[in-house]
Every structure is written in C-alpha cells, then in structure tokens.
Design a protein around this motif. Sequence first.
Motif, PDB file in Angstrom:
ATOM      1  N   UNK A 132       0.862  -1.188   0.000  1.00 38.22           N
ATOM      2  CA  UNK A 132       0.000   0.000   0.000  1.00 38.22           C
ATOM      3  C   UNK A 132       0.902   1.243   0.000  1.00 38.22           C
ATOM      4  N   UNK A 133       1.367   1.621  -1.183  1.00 36.57           N
ATOM      5  CA  UNK A 133       2.373   2.678  -1.275  1.00 36.57           C
ATOM      6  C   UNK A 133       1.801   4.070  -1.023  1.00 36.57           C
ATOM      7  N   UNK A 134       0.493   4.243  -1.222  1.00 33.95           N
ATOM      8  CA  UNK A 134      -0.124   5.541  -0.914  1.00 33.95           C
ATOM      9  C   UNK A 134      -0.025   5.814   0.586  1.00 33.95           C
ATOM     10  N   UNK A 135      -0.389   4.818   1.376  1.00 30.94           N
ATOM     11  CA  UNK A 135      -0.312   4.987   2.829  1.00 30.94           C
ATOM     12  C   UNK A 135       1.139   4.982   3.316  1.00 30.94           C
ATOM     13  N   UNK A 136       1.985   4.257   2.617  1.00 30.76           N
ATOM     14  CA  UNK A 136       3.405   4.279   2.974  1.00 30.76           C
ATOM     15  C   UNK A 136       3.925   5.711   2.944  1.00 30.76           C
ATOM     16  N   UNK A 137       3.650   6.383   1.829  1.00 31.97           N
ATOM     17  CA  UNK A 137       4.110   7.759   1.687  1.00 31.97           C
ATOM     18  C   UNK A 137       3.446   8.671   2.711  1.00 31.97           C
ATOM     19  N   UNK A 138       2.154   8.471   2.940  1.00 32.40           N
ATOM     20  CA  UNK A 138       1.403   9.303   3.891  1.00 32.40           C
ATOM     21  C   UNK A 138       1.998   9.194   5.301  1.00 32.40           C
ATOM     22  N   UNK A 139       2.229   7.963   5.765  1.00 37.56           N
ATOM     23  CA  UNK A 139       2.766   7.768   7.117  1.00 37.56           C
ATOM     24  C   UNK A 139       4.229   8.206   7.209  1.00 37.56           C
ATOM     25  N   UNK A 140       4.990   7.960   6.133  1.00 38.65           N
ATOM     26  CA  UNK A 140       6.400   8.367   6.148  1.00 38.65           C
ATOM     27  C   UNK A 140       6.526   9.876   6.272  1.00 38.65           C
ATOM     28  N   UNK A 141       5.714  10.598   5.500  1.00 37.95           N
ATOM     29  CA  UNK A 141       5.749  12.065   5.567  1.00 37.95           C
ATOM     30  C   UNK A 141       5.280  12.572   6.924  1.00 37.95           C
ATOM     31  N   UNK A 142       4.311  11.885   7.515  1.00 41.62           N
ATOM     32  CA  UNK A 142       3.850  12.258   8.856  1.00 41.62           C
ATOM     33  C   UNK A 142       4.977  12.082   9.877  1.00 41.62           C
ATOM     34  N   UNK A 143       5.697  10.954   9.767  1.00 43.36           N
ATOM     35  CA  UNK A 143       6.812  10.699  10.680  1.00 43.36           C
ATOM     36  C   UNK A 143       7.878  11.775  10.556  1.00 43.36           C
ATOM     37  N   UNK A 144       8.204  12.152   9.325  1.00 43.06           N
ATOM     38  CA  UNK A 144       9.235  13.168   9.103  1.00 43.06           C
ATOM     39  C   UNK A 144       8.793  14.537   9.621  1.00 43.06           C
ATOM     40  N   UNK A 145       7.486  14.793   9.595  1.00 49.50           N
ATOM     41  CA  UNK A 145       6.986  16.095  10.074  1.00 49.50           C
ATOM     42  C   UNK A 145       6.984  16.175  11.601  1.00 49.50           C
ATOM     43  N   UNK A 146       6.958  15.018  12.269  1.00 49.16           N
ATOM     44  CA  UNK A 146       6.897  14.999  13.731  1.00 49.16           C
ATOM     45  C   UNK A 146       8.279  14.858  14.363  1.00 49.16           C
ATOM     46  N   UNK A 147       9.111  13.972  13.799  1.00 48.67           N
ATOM     47  CA  UNK A 147      10.385  13.625  14.430  1.00 48.67           C
ATOM     48  C   UNK A 147      11.475  14.644  14.130  1.00 48.67           C
ATOM     49  N   UNK A 148      12.356  14.915  15.085  1.00 48.80           N
ATOM     50  CA  UNK A 148      13.514  15.782  14.808  1.00 48.80           C
ATOM     51  C   UNK A 148      14.463  15.089  13.831  1.00 48.80           C
ATOM     52  N   UNK A 149      15.246  15.852  13.065  1.00 45.88           N
ATOM     53  CA  UNK A 149      16.091  15.266  12.009  1.00 45.88           C
ATOM     54  C   UNK A 149      17.069  14.209  12.489  1.00 45.88           C
ATOM     55  N   UNK A 150      17.533  14.314  13.754  1.00 50.36           N
ATOM     56  CA  UNK A 150      18.525  13.367  14.240  1.00 50.36           C
ATOM     57  C   UNK A 150      17.907  12.175  14.976  1.00 50.36           C
ATOM     58  N   UNK A 151      16.583  12.027  14.921  1.00 46.23           N
ATOM     59  CA  UNK A 151      15.908  10.922  15.610  1.00 46.23           C
ATOM     60  C   UNK A 151      16.123   9.617  14.830  1.00 46.23           C
ATOM     61  N   UNK A 152      16.272   8.494  15.569  1.00 53.16           N
ATOM     62  CA  UNK A 152      16.511   7.222  14.894  1.00 53.16           C
ATOM     63  C   UNK A 152      15.325   6.810  14.029  1.00 53.16           C
ATOM     64  N   UNK A 153      14.132   7.323  14.339  1.00 52.70           N
ATOM     65  CA  UNK A 153      12.981   7.037  13.501  1.00 52.70           C
ATOM     66  C   UNK A 153      13.156   7.555  12.083  1.00 52.70           C
TER      67      UNK A 153
END
Length: 622
Positions: A208-229
């Motif tokens: 499900x690549x649509x949701x993959x991109x959606x969740x990945x972008x959400x993670x990047x918007x929440x986590x600081x750049x140096x986070x292991x996530x």
Amino acid sequence: YLIEEVLQQQYPEVRNFLVQTSILERMNGNLCNAVMRKSDSQDILLKLDQDNLFIIQLDESREWYRYHHLFRDLLQHRLKIGIVDDEVRNLHLRCSQWYERNGYIEEAINHSLAGQQWERAIELIQMPEIQGHTVRTLTILTWLKQIPEELLRANIPLYWNYVWALEGTGQYEVVEDCLKYLESNYDDNGILGMIAVVRASVAASIGDFVRTKEYAEKALSILPPDHEGVDLISGTLAGLYISENRFAEAEPLMKRNYEFFKRGGYIPTAVLMFTWIAIIAFLKGELHKAVETFQEVINLAGEHPANATHVCQAHHHLGGVYYERNELDLAALHHCKAIELYQPSMIFGSQQLDWTYLHYARTCIALGDINGALQAIEKADQLLDRSNPVQRARNAAYHVAIALSMGDEATVSRWMENLEKLEDTISVTLDCPESVLFLVDIKKGETCAAEKLAEQCDFFAPQGLNTMLIRIRIRQALNSSNADVALDYLADALRMAKKEGHIRPFVDHGMTLAPLLRQAITRNLEKTFSSKLLDIIEAEERQRKIRKAAMSTSPLAPGILSKRELEVLQLVAKGLSNQQIAERLTIGLSTAKTHVYHIFDKLDAKDRLQAVTVARELKLIE
C-alpha cells in the motif's frame, strides 16, 4: 520401568543429580557444578556414560552430554512433582548465570525466562549483542511473548522491540493493537512519530504505497532530524522511490539507512541497503565504484545465513557490471557463482535464479557459446512464472537475442510476435537486451519511438543515471533518420561511456551500429573509443559468420547437436508432439519448438520424418 528400574536403583545423590540437571538441554561438568553447587559433576557424568544410563555424549572429548529425550521428559516430570517451584527457579537462575559468564547469552535468556526471572531476562535481551540482530526475529518474539505484557509496556524500548518483532514476522493486526495502545497512552512526539514509522513499514510490506508515503511524511513532520525514527523511515521511503525508478532521491536515504543499521549492528539489513547503494552506483555509470561496493557487500555479509540472499545478489550484479565492461570471463564467473549459491535450497525463489540464468545466457552469446546460452535460457524457462507478463516478455526478449546471434530470422520473427503481444510490459530496464529493444522501436515507427525515448531521457537525465542514458542515446541515434542528429546522440553516448568503459551497450547492437561508428571515427568523435567498439563488433561478427558457416556447410560434423537436442530428437523419433516433448523434459512448449527447429536446421531437414531419417543415417539415434 525407567523410574523403578533406573532411578530407584541409584544412590540418592545420583538420583538428585539426574532430576535437577534435567533442566539442561546439554551439559558439562562445569555447568552441572554451577547448577548443583557441587564439584564432582564431571565424575558423575563419566560414570553415567559408562553405565549407559540414557546419556548421550556430544563430542569425542566426553565434555558435553545430553539425556535421551524420553528419559529427560520423565526426569522433568519427577522434578515438577518433587521439587518446589522456588527451587526450580533457582536452578534456572544459576544455570542462566553460568551461561552468561561463559558468553552463551541466548541460553542465558532461555533459562531466565524458564525460571520466570523477568527483570534478568529483560536485561539480557537488551544487551548489545542481542539488539544487534544477530538473533533471528522469531527468536526474539518468542522470548518477549513469555514476559508479562505489563512489564513489556513499562519498558518502552523493549516494547518497541516487541512491536518490530511482530512487524518482522508479519503479524500486522497485533502490531496495530500495540500501536493503538501507545497512541492512547502517550502524547510524546517521539512515540507518535515512531508509530507513524511502523505504520509506514507495514503499509510498504503489504504494497500500500499511498499509505506508505502518507505515514512516512507524517513521521518526518513529527520527528527531529537526528531521531533514529528518521533513520528507519529513510529505508522505507528509499524503497518507495526505487519502486518508482526515482533512484537519485532514493540514494541519500539509502545511505543514511545503511549507516544507521551498520552502526547498530543490524548487519543483514545493512547489507540489503549496501546492495542497493552498489546498484545505484552502477545505474549512475560508476562501474569501478560499483565493483568495489559489491565486493564490500560480499565481505560485509560474511557467511551469516541471514545474508545469503544478498551475497547471491552481489555476485549476480557483479556479473552484470563485468558484462557492461566486456570482461566476459569474469561476468560468466560471477553469474555461475550466483547460480551455484542459489541452487542448493531454492529458498530465494525462482525469480532471482531465472534472472541470473538469463544474464548468463546473454554472456554466453557474447562469448560465442550458443549451446551454453540455449541451456541457460532453457533453465530460465523452466523457472518462469507464466502468469507474470513482465517475466514472459523478458524471457521472450532473450530468445530473440539468441536467435539474432545465430542469424535465425524465422525464430527471431516468431519470438518477436510473442514479444509484441506483451510490449506494454517492456520498460527501459536492464532486463531486456538492447538489440531487442531496438527491434521494438522499429515496430513502433520512428516518430512514436522518438517520443518514447525522449520521455525516458527526460526522466533519467536529471537523476544522472548514465548507464540508462547511454542505452537511450544509442537507440535514439539508431532510430533517427537525420544523420547529423543521429551522430549527436551517438557522440553523447560515447562521451558518457568512455571514462568508465561501457562497452556492451554499443557492441550488443552488432553490425547495426557499425555504420554510425564509422561516421563517428571519420568526424573524430571519441575516435579511439569508437574504433575500439567497432573492432569488437567486427570481430564478433566474423566469429558469428564462422559459426553459421560451420553449421550450414558441415551439418554432419560430430557434436553438431547439443545434449538436449539429442534428447529432443530421440523423442521426435518416438513420435511425440512438441507439447508431449515439453511435458516429458519439463520445459516450456516454446523451448521445445525452438529445439525442434534447430534440429531441422542443423540436419538440413524439412520435416520430422526427414530429420529422423538423417539422424539414423548419421547414427545419432538408433
């Protein structure tokens, strides 16, 4: 019988030893001393061995032993009914401590869990050597499922271990339940970001690549750049970009993901990322760097079973790089090594193995080994998933390439008809021989082909993928009816190819490209490199003509039929149809037809009866 006749006849000290050491899957004197708080356990083990008391030695030095499984079961039953739980837990604790002191961490964890020493088990599971993923995911999950859930939830790093182990074993519904628990109980950006990372990974796993991109972008918007996530989600995003051929965007993410996993000791995952870094280097035209990186992949992978797939892939791709550089013996060597490593268990699936056979067939064609190419493509046909149109088109393209090398126009025409039915599945990838893609261009017509090639060029040029661009430029040159435009395209391809030595993309077009190369030489367009390419093309053409002449003028020469062709001929003589031959030899119908056609050609026969008659006259069959 065992209890009454064996246990009851032992001295109480020996009987106690047998019962209490039954917690051990294997044992030696030192381990038993630690568990029993004794000093003479080795003597007892030797005596039990001498008396053949259901004990089995595991090494010639008589250091390690185990009980017969049935005898151990009975001993453990006696342990359960005869010793209080607290004492059994203490036995497991002392056993766990001994294993830890001696470096057997997995065994130490097993006994901590068996003794319900939860805090100790958690401490051991979180040790770097266990967290470094040298232990199978299923093993970790089995451990964590034994720990009470409230203890897992109280230890967030360990709970993430549990979630990732569930994700790694495909238990996605349980994963979602865990994420919902975290979501409802924590309002921390780090945890919420990691929830999005896990959901992106699950979505990618189920396609499900649509949701993959959606969740990945959400993670990047929440986590600081140096986070292991961010390190983790980099690999998921990179995989998404690769599926869309967006290699330039995938490369920096893949490198970050590789460094993260290597730094953390997650070697199997790091090796996978490193393999893609090497593939991208090849696509960018950095052939020397690609060779070095694939060799590093093999070295990094070592002999760990979890890395076996990546070692095979590295050899496969090394064969492709050496082929690109026209180092054909090295290409064949690595293709054969990949085949050798894939074959024993077939655990990696036929898709990788048949791909390697096809590339090996291509190398055999370049080496002039037509029989080798036919045998390799026959293997690939046997592994073909006929429900997959992309694989069918790919195999058909290689059949065309072999027929072209033999100058067999009828077979070329027949396979091209099959290929045209699947034309929409052919993309600009390295799966299809360049000479065949050019024939597809011709079928489309100059205008249509030019538009398609320009579109592909516009897509790959900004990414700097020179290996792809070289191929596109050569086909644009061959497709153009304007001589000056054609030479401009060719000059661009020569310029990109010269430094790293991309040879086969030119040479595989054979004499079709020779006139343009002669014009390039006349106009001093990369004259030395152009001359080298032309020399190789003309030398291979001479060899092809010699082979064809030998086949046409000496069809009766010994060994003119391959081993497989002789097998097919025997079945033709028995009156079997092409379909029956295919079923008998477990090959594709099209492969059987190809063999029959080649038999007719080599024996100069017009039909089956004549082929069998000639074969009997030559004593090829009885």
